[in-house]
Design an enzyme around this catalytic site. Sequence first.
Site, PDB file in Angstrom:
ATOM      1  N   SER A   1      -5.465  -3.660  11.940  1.00 44.58           N
ATOM      2  CA  SER A   1      -6.180  -2.544  12.559  1.00 44.58           C
ATOM      3  C   SER A   1      -6.416  -2.846  14.034  1.00 44.58           C
ATOM      4  CB  SER A   1      -7.542  -2.333  11.892  1.00 44.58           C
ATOM      5  OG  SER A   1      -7.374  -2.126  10.519  1.00 44.58           O
TER       6      SER A   1
ATOM      7  N   GLU B   1     -17.513  -8.032   5.998  1.00 40.43           N
ATOM      8  CA  GLU B   1     -16.776  -6.778   6.083  1.00 40.43           C
ATOM      9  C   GLU B   1     -17.192  -5.826   4.968  1.00 40.43           C
ATOM     10  OE1 GLU B   1     -12.562  -7.236   6.061  1.00 40.43           O
ATOM     11  OE2 GLU B   1     -12.191  -5.078   6.179  1.00 40.43           O
TER      12      GLU B   1
ATOM     13  N   GLN C   1      -7.445  -7.903  13.272  1.00 36.08           N
ATOM     14  CA  GLN C   1      -7.421  -8.850  12.162  1.00 36.08           C
ATOM     15  C   GLN C   1      -6.001  -9.084  11.690  1.00 36.08           C
ATOM     16  OE1 GLN C   1      -8.779  -7.330   8.374  1.00 36.08           O
ATOM     17  NE2 GLN C   1      -9.279  -5.370   9.320  1.00 36.08           N
ATOM     18  N   GLY C   2      -5.755 -10.266  11.186  1.00 38.51           N
ATOM     19  CA  GLY C   2      -4.435 -10.612  10.661  1.00 38.51           C
ATOM     20  C   GLY C   2      -4.556 -11.208   9.274  1.00 38.51           C
TER      21      GLY C   2
ATOM     22  N   SER D   1      -3.442  -9.243   6.013  1.00 40.00           N
ATOM     23  CA  SER D   1      -2.359  -8.850   5.111  1.00 40.00           C
ATOM     24  C   SER D   1      -0.987  -9.265   5.632  1.00 40.00           C
ATOM     25  CB  SER D   1      -2.349  -7.337   4.936  1.00 40.00           C
ATOM     26  OG  SER D   1      -3.546  -6.894   4.384  1.00 40.00           O
TER      27      SER D   1
ATOM     28  N   ASN E   1     -10.097  -0.707  -3.871  1.00 46.55           N
ATOM     29  CA  ASN E   1     -11.211  -0.479  -4.793  1.00 46.55           C
ATOM     30  C   ASN E   1     -10.916  -1.028  -6.186  1.00 46.55           C
ATOM     31  OD1 ASN E   1     -12.453   0.661  -2.634  1.00 46.55           O
ATOM     32  ND2 ASN E   1     -12.916   2.628  -3.628  1.00 46.55           N
ATOM     33  N   GLU E   2      -9.644  -1.137  -6.535  1.00 47.42           N
ATOM     34  CA  GLU E   2      -9.314  -1.720  -7.835  1.00 47.42           C
ATOM     35  C   GLU E   2      -9.737  -3.195  -7.854  1.00 47.42           C
ATOM     36  OE1 GLU E   2      -7.204   0.427  -6.190  1.00 47.42           O
ATOM     37  OE2 GLU E   2      -7.800   1.985  -7.613  1.00 47.42           O
TER      38      GLU E   2
END
Lengths: 341, 341, 392, 392
Positions: C166, C249, C131-132, C134, C375-376
């Site tokens: 990843s 996801e 995946q791309g 970030s 998670n924030e």
Amino acid sequence: MHFAFDEQQLEFRSQLRSWAEAHCTPADLRAAWESRHGWSPDRWKMLGELGVLGVTVPADHGGLGLGLVDLALLLEEAGRSGLPEPLLENTAVAAPLLSQLPGRFGAEVRDRWLPAVARGEASVGVPVPGLSGLVLAGSDLALVFRGGALYAVETDEPSTGRRRTIDGARRLVEVDAAQLSSANRLCGPEKSTPLRRAAADRGAWAAAAVLVGAADRMITSAADYARQRVQFARPIGSFQAVKHHLAGALLRVEFARPLVYRAAWSLDEADPEAPGHVSMAKAAASDAASLAASTALQVHGAIGYTWEHDLHLWMKRAWSLASAWGDAGWHRARLLGVTDW
Amino acid sequence: MHFAFDEQQLEFRSQLRSWAEAHCTPADLRAAWESRHGWSPDRWKMLGELGVLGVTVPADHGGLGLGLVDLALLLEEAGRSGLPEPLLENTAVAAPLLSQLPGRFGAEVRDRWLPAVARGEASVGVPVPGLSGLVLAGSDLALVFRGGALYAVETDEPSTGRRRTIDGARRLVEVDAAQLSSANRLCGPEKSTPLRRAAADRGAWAAAAVLVGAADRMITSAADYARQRVQFARPIGSFQAVKHHLAGALLRVEFARPLVYRAAWSLDEADPEAPGHVSMAKAAASDAASLAASTALQVHGAIGYTWEHDLHLWMKRAWSLASAWGDAGWHRARLLGVTDW
Amino acid sequence: MDLRFDDEQERFRQEARAWLEAHAPSPLAGHPPPLPSLDTREGFEAHRSWEGAMHQARWSVVSWPAPYGGRGVGLFEWLVFEEEYYRVRAPTRVGQNGIFLLAPTLFEFGTDEQKDRYLLPMASGEEIWCQGWSEPDAGSDLAAIRSRAERRGGDWVLSGQKTWCSRGAFADWLFGLFRTDPEAERHRGLTYFLVPLDSPGVTVRPIAQLDGETGFAEVFFEDVVVPDAQVLGHVHRGWEVAMATTGSERGLSLRSPARYTEAAARLVELWRRSHDRHPRRAERLADAVARAMIDAEAYRLHTYWTATRVLDGGQVGAESSMNKLFWSETDLAIHRTALELLGPEAELLGEDGRPGEWLDGFLFALAGPIYAGTNEIQRNVVAERVLGLPRS
Amino acid sequence: MDLRFDDEQERFRQEARAWLEAHAPSPLAGHPPPLPSLDTREGFEAHRSWEGAMHQARWSVVSWPAPYGGRGVGLFEWLVFEEEYYRVRAPTRVGQNGIFLLAPTLFEFGTDEQKDRYLLPMASGEEIWCQGWSEPDAGSDLAAIRSRAERRGGDWVLSGQKTWCSRGAFADWLFGLFRTDPEAERHRGLTYFLVPLDSPGVTVRPIAQLDGETGFAEVFFEDVVVPDAQVLGHVHRGWEVAMATTGSERGLSLRSPARYTEAAARLVELWRRSHDRHPRRAERLADAVARAMIDAEAYRLHTYWTATRVLDGGQVGAESSMNKLFWSETDLAIHRTALELLGPEAELLGEDGRPGEWLDGFLFALAGPIYAGTNEIQRNVVAERVLGLPRS
């Protein structure tokens, strides 16, 4: 009642900090991790020259003859800088143990090794409770409790049972049972049991001191990062979630610290409550460091999860030492007398 | 595999909710707390007329002959509305227990009391595990396990040992040992033990269902308050700390819910794993409700700490039921077989 | 309400179990030996072969239609398959970025040509995707993406940098968002591209993670030419397209509950064994063990609950954020508790110098609260979308 | 470093102990019986009498100078006295708002006349003070205060409303902030007033708290005339004056460590007793019990650490926020753990229909994270002032 360090103690800490800023940078840590034992005999020698290794060595053996209170800030500093050398094992555990060895053979061992440790020319390995027979890699002498007896084994490189830990500077080697004999036996159960207990307490205390320093460093680094890292057009440190995570972690460190200092005092004074004070310190410091690690990681995000970023150097030390010398749960259980051993 | 409620079950829930909005307002709750037993026989009668009290009563005794899955949303609604009447004890525990009473005396007791419960004309008390001999105040019949045997004691007002709980609607009275005799003995240990265990499981399950409803209500109320309450010229619900507290509490409720529904199914199916499923449900629901209570209180601030504000009506129910029928720790221990009894 | 799987589902389970027990590499006795680490070149290729073997037997993508290598089974059958897959501790799916993140988007937004081109090689492991999303300055703030795609001739020319990709170190293709309209605000003006990593102008820099292995990579784009056929969905509408993927996801597919119920079962096993040697330590930790076990089970049941709603025609919305919070916290709790059970042995690496299963799982779990939206961010989403709290 | 009390301090401890053991009402054997609840009229007056008895023996305000009823002892002696006070479980100090919150401000900002007028009756319990900080729209956002004081003739005329005034239901005087310059921004233009609650125009509405008793009150002001002599510090500078007080509140004096070490010791006792009857429950909760015990001790030692720094000439700054976070969390943990140890009995009230010591302590502890500045505000303070994070 005066719960503070004196000028001399603070000054010694400053000296070690300046030295570490020059000689124990993250790059130095990475080099140490790549090295044979995970730490550097050269830096060990320098620590000897600084006087750090002699703090707890009696004056008649070339040391300063001071106590754990004098050592506390130095160990904290070792945690803050990530110092890979076996400082806590030698100064807080091996040196006092060597000083107390009974008998003629004990005196021989002491006379030979204490001055060498003080000068940074030797490192003495002590077994970690619960990992019986394992001592730090690179030890020149291993003091080993086995079958109730205490042995002094000279071996600069045991060949069997090398084990790495999650902390790249902390490698363990097994002392071969075949090397233990009546020739290197120091004493039997009656004398060794109190020595073993005292060694375990001093080790747990020293680990707590290092953990507090490491925790402090991780929180400071995360706060620095949070001030600089911008997302949504704001430094992430301005978000309440980040603030509250970091404030919560800081709180645990700041309240662990006086427990660590008090335990040092109690050990120095041979207070009968000292083991309980040690357990309080180690439990609080282990938890504080674990929380600091996960908080710092969360604040850093993915960058903190990489090998390239320095954070993991402290996180891994925190995880290792939080579990070594009795983890938080074990020490809490000991306070109430509900451990398995 | 179809993990959802059917139309009828959802419709019954809606009916109860509408009824509760009219007849079980916070003002009604406060009135109930001031009353003799903490709850209202009039409202009990209305619940009978609504059919709620007959859900688990067999059709040949005037009920609907349904199971706990059919009851689940109704109990959740009872928690949401704060219903002070002993719904969980009668529908989930007493009615199934009455249905299973052995022997001729058992049949007599069943024939007399089951229809009365279904109509809302009587309430049957059952003992709460761990508080032996105490049953809810205002019970017309008490089913009591003592010395291994099961007794049916008619007594609308035991005189001794009245105990209040933190929940103003939940008062307990002690059944006098002198009232237990061979005349009202239903069965001995062999038959009563499985009945007692089943009763304890159904009670724990039902308490979990009520807790989930109460937790939901507290979070919803706190979110409403957070949208309206302004400090620093912003609704406090726009602060990340408030958001994250509430999101965290909601998470625990939402994931407790399916555990509660699954346990109902397992009990209805007499799944041998049902006790474990009950323990999972009760542990998760107790914790979720406790967290919802403290989160809602913190979001409300001082106003939530007053008697005048309604929040405490739910908090106190949550605290009571979280500890009754086995608290979270007890149920977790049971899952691994490490309880004291 | 009916919590039984039907006969056909049970038969499907048995068939999957039989095949996996016979073929899956696993640390369990009676299986082929486990594969080397996914994050080494050798291990990556071994995992790719395993994807191929699964594909041969049509177990790679059971829920996809038959023409794309699947069996066209439903959501519950997929969950059953996952339970069996984790039960035998079969290898981590090296193809998971493609299969679980990109494929749902392809099915929804892809042209027939795109589906025909990409799905089969994805199912077979011939083409592994990374995946791309970030970028160095676009992490939590994903809409701050600066990598650009410009129109030149009839093609697109990509430039910029992606990070935390990843599987990126060894993957074949990348999917991700690039800014096609630099004038547009944040979420607008982005386009979803499919890019082969062997294209001229692409540089992959592997990044070592906590355990020293290269689980992710930075990918640099310098004038990388990509044709229109590799645009997924509408130009400038990439954000909506991508959100469908991040929805999957964080929703039902990336972290199947079987992963946690299996880990929790192993934790209970570890607890039972340690109870023999260290009963008081075990009694002390019983509460945490049971907690982890309950949470894993809650996640499984919550997934069944959501799956039923989806099959009944409902939508997965902000639940995907709740799921992500819950599984990431559960995963950490399971592994932290296991390390506490190990006591003084927790810090030791294995004889092979690598973290053992629990320490390895702990390091992996630590990433959970960070990736796929921290998670924030997820707590903000839950508070705003489910509880209706105002945006800051 | 020296962690021993010196001989004089030990003598002081023995003297305090002897007097308290002979005189303090307490649930412990050999003592006069405990007083009725502070939050009833009868109990309030009983507690007032106890303050008087302490004052007679000069134990009410040991750290104050002798002319005001004290013994002029230092910070550590005060801590020692508190340890002894809690050790015998002596009554809650009904005068604490005055003694611990107002008095430090009076000593710093009061005129000699004010000190002479207010301190002795405060020490003796003749005049009990309540605080008047919060208003309905000024809670966490304290600077949003709207109650006003206007100049009329040579006096001030107060109007508005204060709320959550602890002890307000039965107190004699109120101290608090009123807006004297309505043009000024937020923190500016406030003035610190001392107001007798029997002044014409003052209406006190007691507010029942969670346990049904009236621990606090709303206070309404309708044209309440107050002379200049009842202004503390400079006009319009009340915020700075008040901050000194909230500094003490959250710092060293309001919640002395002895409170928590005593409660933790009782918790350990409860644990030991419950270990006999329910060993597995006790083993399960040993970790939480030890945690509470350690935290109480950490708070004590941290206080000694800070006290040493203060005596060496240092300042208490944002530590007061850390203290407040720590004691409030510790108090909750102690009482939650005790209720867990009680198991099924946790929900029961006593035979007298009132919460027993643990449930009562739990209800009290629940208020800790709210009053004296919510813990959310304190975490902001710690993050901004200690860690240097930017304001939102």
